[in-house]
Every structure is written in structure tokens, then in C-alpha cells.
Scaffold this active site. Structure first.
Site, mmCIF file in Angstrom:
data_model
loop_
_atom_site.group_PDB
_atom_site.id
_atom_site.type_symbol
_atom_site.label_atom_id
_atom_site.label_comp_id
_atom_site.label_asym_id
_atom_site.label_seq_id
_atom_site.Cartn_x
_atom_site.Cartn_y
_atom_site.Cartn_z
ATOM 1 N N ASP A 176 0.913 -1.253 -0.069
ATOM 2 C CA ASP A 176 0.033 0.175 -0.084
ATOM 3 C C ASP A 176 0.997 1.305 -0.022
ATOM 4 O O ASP A 176 1.947 1.331 0.691
ATOM 5 C CB ASP A 176 -0.842 -0.134 1.232
ATOM 6 N N ILE A 177 0.628 2.168 -0.949
ATOM 7 C CA ILE A 177 1.398 3.297 -0.980
ATOM 8 C C ILE A 177 0.763 4.348 -0.111
ATOM 9 O O ILE A 177 -0.168 4.957 -0.352
ATOM 10 C CB ILE A 177 1.753 3.841 -2.344
ATOM 11 N N HIS A 185 5.903 12.658 -16.826
ATOM 12 C CA HIS A 185 6.790 13.739 -17.189
ATOM 13 C C HIS A 185 6.598 14.794 -15.939
ATOM 14 O O HIS A 185 5.695 14.832 -15.169
ATOM 15 C CB HIS A 185 6.105 14.718 -18.361
ATOM 16 N N ASP A 241 -0.773 18.331 -12.819
ATOM 17 C CA ASP A 241 -0.199 18.123 -14.229
ATOM 18 C C ASP A 241 1.152 18.516 -14.188
ATOM 19 O O ASP A 241 1.417 19.611 -14.554
ATOM 20 C CB ASP A 241 -0.908 18.677 -15.375
ATOM 21 N N GLU A 282 7.772 17.277 -21.664
ATOM 22 C CA GLU A 282 6.365 16.787 -22.420
ATOM 23 C C GLU A 282 5.432 17.949 -22.834
ATOM 24 O O GLU A 282 4.824 17.663 -23.855
ATOM 25 C CB GLU A 282 5.618 15.885 -21.440
ATOM 26 N N GLU A 283 5.327 19.016 -21.943
ATOM 27 C CA GLU A 283 4.518 20.160 -22.490
ATOM 28 C C GLU A 283 4.918 20.806 -23.786
ATOM 29 O O GLU A 283 3.985 21.477 -24.294
ATOM 30 C CB GLU A 283 4.319 21.053 -21.375
ATOM 31 N N ASP A 310 0.081 10.351 -16.184
ATOM 32 C CA ASP A 310 0.043 11.901 -16.492
ATOM 33 C C ASP A 310 -1.388 12.372 -16.105
ATOM 34 O O ASP A 310 -2.255 12.008 -16.664
ATOM 35 C CB ASP A 310 0.550 12.214 -17.829
ATOM 36 N N HIS A 357 -3.616 23.362 -16.746
ATOM 37 C CA HIS A 357 -2.614 24.356 -17.445
ATOM 38 C C HIS A 357 -2.662 25.838 -16.745
ATOM 39 O O HIS A 357 -2.222 26.752 -17.752
ATOM 40 C CB HIS A 357 -2.643 24.372 -18.886
ATOM 41 N N ASP A 361 -1.688 3.445 -5.381
ATOM 42 C CA ASP A 361 -1.734 2.022 -4.923
ATOM 43 C C ASP A 361 -1.701 1.445 -6.390
ATOM 44 O O ASP A 361 -1.054 0.232 -6.475
ATOM 45 C CB ASP A 361 -2.869 1.952 -4.200
HETATM 46 N N1 DTR Z 1 -0.812 15.352 -22.026
HETATM 47 C C1 DTR Z 1 -1.364 15.822 -21.009
HETATM 48 C C2 DTR Z 1 -2.787 16.068 -20.750
HETATM 49 C C3 DTR Z 1 -3.647 14.831 -21.259
HETATM 50 C C4 DTR Z 1 -4.604 15.082 -22.244
HETATM 51 N N2 DTR Z 1 -5.354 13.924 -22.712
HETATM 52 C C5 DTR Z 1 -4.541 12.899 -22.023
HETATM 53 C C6 DTR Z 1 -4.548 11.606 -22.137
HETATM 54 C C7 DTR Z 1 -3.927 10.695 -21.269
HETATM 55 C C8 DTR Z 1 -2.867 11.327 -20.802
HETATM 56 C C9 DTR Z 1 -2.702 12.635 -20.474
HETATM 57 C C10 DTR Z 1 -3.559 13.676 -21.056
HETATM 58 C C11 DTR Z 1 -0.692 17.199 -20.629
HETATM 59 O O1 DTR Z 1 0.433 17.185 -20.037
HETATM 60 O O2 DTR Z 1 -0.953 18.534 -20.740
HETATM 61 ZN ZN ZN Z 2 -0.148 19.442 -19.407
HETATM 62 ZN ZN ZN Z 3 0.696 16.216 -18.530
#
Ligand code: DTR
Ligand code: ZN
Ligand code: ZN
Length: 316
Positions: free
Chosen positions: A42-43, A124, A136, A170-171, A199, A286, A305
Site C-alpha cells: 500500500d503506497i 513527465h 499535471d 512533455e509540454e 500523467d 494548465h 496504489d
Molecule cells: N498530455 C497531458 C494532458 C492529457 C490530455 N489527454 C490526455 C490523455 C492521457 C494522458 C494525458 C492527457 C498534458 O500534459 O497536458
Molecule cells: Zn499538460
Molecule cells: Zn501532463
């Protein structure tokens, strides 16, 4: 944190039964696997939240973000790396350039296991420049970090080799993860038996979405949620919009979890999961309000978990 004992108790009972049955069979034949079928721990969600508090502090001290090419990104990477180094991981920083700025991936290998069968979990670590990026993607980054630390605490010695990753940029368009995949030799790419992506896993008005990709990985996550008695749906808010995409393009089996971004939660989804209908899964997506207040603790707890469950199940 354990919110439900149901599947864990039944898993423990199943292990006990298997042990009894095998110990009474062919003399001395009780195998290591039967006796030690390692249950995922369990985390502790408090630990995951403590990482989020640190990522928030890093953003606050660095102009309010942890974006690619900004000091808050490197400070986030240094935070994660120090925890992993102290826990016995072999860490590697992979440097790249994007939009004229240096970016970094962090790769952490857990010593041992069959390096011809590598199970990877990643997330990310960069935010957008408009906010601290706690859902995010502090959420995925912290859950993957705490799972890696749980591997160390448990002294887990899986059959397969474990590798964890935190991606940069990633962004800016999956830049770090694509760089990693493009720089793998075809031999090393073929050794990756699966890549699990996390993510946005603590959205404040959460849904429970599972990527509809590799069937074995998808089933692992669905089994976990079935054990909790929580319904899941297939992730449809933009397939290919996160770091699993470069792996999938290269032929690596992928999967992952997601609690939703800007899409609106329907009344039917509220009936399953609670929350607020007609509102985004993450109204602070965002934005500058993606702070430590922008996290649903139940979703973060369940998904942390689930990360550990899948890492254990897919590597033993
Ligand atoms: N890529 C993400 C947000 C995101 C939008 N749709 C999905 C589906 C599955 C994982 C992530 C996402 C971002 O970093 O903005
Ligand atoms: Zn994002
Ligand atoms: Zn993201």
C-alpha cells in the site's frame, strides 16, 4: 493509505491457500514463486502528498512554475534524483535541447532482475510555464517516485528488471520521451516488455480512466479497480497526448491511468464516481491554480496504489 481491504485480503488468502496446497504436494516442491508471490505494498498517500508539497515549494521559489528550460524544472529533477540515489537506484540524467534550452530526462534503474525483460513506469516532470503543475504532472511524478521508493523499502527483487523515468519537455510535445525512445538501440528497445504512463492522476473532479492499449497492462489496472469496486472507463481525452505515444510508435506495449483534464464530467460519470457534473475534471488544467489545492486525495491515493500494483504484478 488503505481505504478498502477487500482485494488485498483476498489476495493474501489466495497466497496462503497456494502455500498450503504446494507444501502438501510433491516433497519439497513448494516453489519460491508460490510462497513469496509478492503482494504490492500500500503506497502511503501522505508520502505522495509530501512530494507534491516539495514540488509546489520548488515552483514558488522559481517564478511559479517548473517548466522546461526554467530553473524550477532542474530543481524538481534534483529533488527526485536525490531521493532515488539515497534509496539505492542507479540514476542517469539524459540531456537534450529543445527550443534552444537544455532539457533533462531522469532514468532510475533498480539493480537486479532480467535486463532482457524491462518493465518501465514513467511520468513527465515538467509543468507548463503558466503554473506549478501539481496535478499535471506532479501527481504522476510523485506516485511513480513513491512506488520506486516502496520497491527499495520492500527490498523487492522481481524477476524482471525495473526502470523508472521522469520526462522533460512533455509540454512542448513529448520531447523528452521521444528523445529517449529515439536514442535506444533496436536491441534495447526490444527488451522493454512494457511502459506504464502516469500523467494527471489526481484531478480535483476525478474520473477513473484506463488507457485502452496493451491488453495485459489494461487488464492489470482494471483488475486493481475491480478489487476496489470502482468503475473505470477507457481513456478517450486524446490518445497519443502523453509520453506513452513514442513508446507505442516504437512497438513497445503501453498502458496507463488518467483522471481527466479539461473535458466535462457528465451526469452518468457523477453517478459512478461522485463529483460535480457539467464541470471539468480539472478546472485548473494548465493554469496558475494547478497547486497543491488542485488534488483529489482519494484519486491520488487509489492511483498511487494502482501504480505499485501494476509495477509488482507485471514484473514478478
Ligand atoms: N498530455 C497531458 C494532458 C492529457 C490530455 N489527454 C490526455 C490523455 C492521457 C494522458 C494525458 C492527457 C498534458 O500534459 O497536458
Ligand atoms: Zn499538460
Ligand atoms: Zn501532463
Amino acid at each position: 493509505m488503505k481505504l478498502s481491504v477487500s482485494w488485498r485480503a483476498s489476495a493474501a488468502a489466495a497466497v496462503a491457500t497456494a502455500t498450503l496446497l504446494t507444501s502438501g504436494s510433491i516433497a519439497g516442491a513448494a516453489s519460491k514463486t508460490d510462497v513469496e508471490a509478492a503482494a504490492a505494498p500500500d503506497i502511503p498517500v501522505a508520502n505522495v502528498k509530501a512530494h507534491l508539497t516539495q514540488l509546489q515549494s520548488i515552483a514558488t521559489a522559481n517564478g511559479g512554475n517548473r517548466a522546461h528550460g526554467r530553473p524550477g524544472y532542474k530543481a524538481s529533477l534534483d529533488y527526485v534524483k536525490a531521493k532515488l540515489d539515497a534509496a539505492g537506484y542507479t540514476t542517469t540524467i539524459q540531456q537534450f535541447t529543445s527550443s534552444g534550452r537544455t532539457g533533462y530526462n531522469l532514468i532510475a534503474d533498480w539493480p537486479g532482475g532480467d535486463t532482457n525483460q524491462v518493465v518501465m513506469a514513467g511520468s513527465h516532470l515538467d509543468s507548463v510555464s503558466s503554473g506549478p503543475g501539481i496535478n499535471d504532472n506532479g501527481s504522476g511524478s510523485a506516485a511513480v517516485l513513491e512506488t520506486a521508493l516502496a520497491v527499495s523499502r520492500a527490498g523487492y527483487q522481481p524477476t524482471k528488471h525495473l526502470r523508472f523515468a521522469w520526462w522533460g519537455a512533455e509540454e512542448l510535445g513529448l520531447v523528452g520521451s521521444r528523445y529517449y525512445v529515439n536514442n535506444l538501440s533496436s536491441t534495447n528497445r526490444a527488451k522493454i516488455s512494457g511502459y506504464l504512463n502516469f500523467d494527471m492522476i489526481g484531478s480535483p473532479n476525478p474520473g477513473y480512466f484506463v488507457y485502452d492499449d496493451d491488453p495485459a497492462i489494461e487488464k492489470t489496472f482494471k483488475d486493481y479497480y475491480a478489487g476496489l469496486g470502482v468503475a473505470t472507463e477507457i481513456e478517450t481525452e486524446g490518445d497519443g497526448r502523453s509520453d506513452h505515444a513514442p513508446f507505442k510508435s516504437a512497438g513497445v506495449p503501453v498502458g496507463g491511468l488518467f483522471t481527466g483534464a479539461s473535458r466535462t464530467k457528465t451526469a452518468a460519470q457523477v453517478a459512478k464516481w461522485g463529483g460535480t457534473s457539467g464541470q471539468s475534471f480539472d478546472r485548473c488544467y494548465h493554469s496558475s491554480c494547478d497547486t497543491t489545492s488542485n488534488i483529489n486525495d482519494t484519486a491520488l491515493n487509489r492511483n498511487s496504489d494502482a501504480v505499485a500494483y501494476a509495477v509488482w504484478e507485471l514484473s514478478e
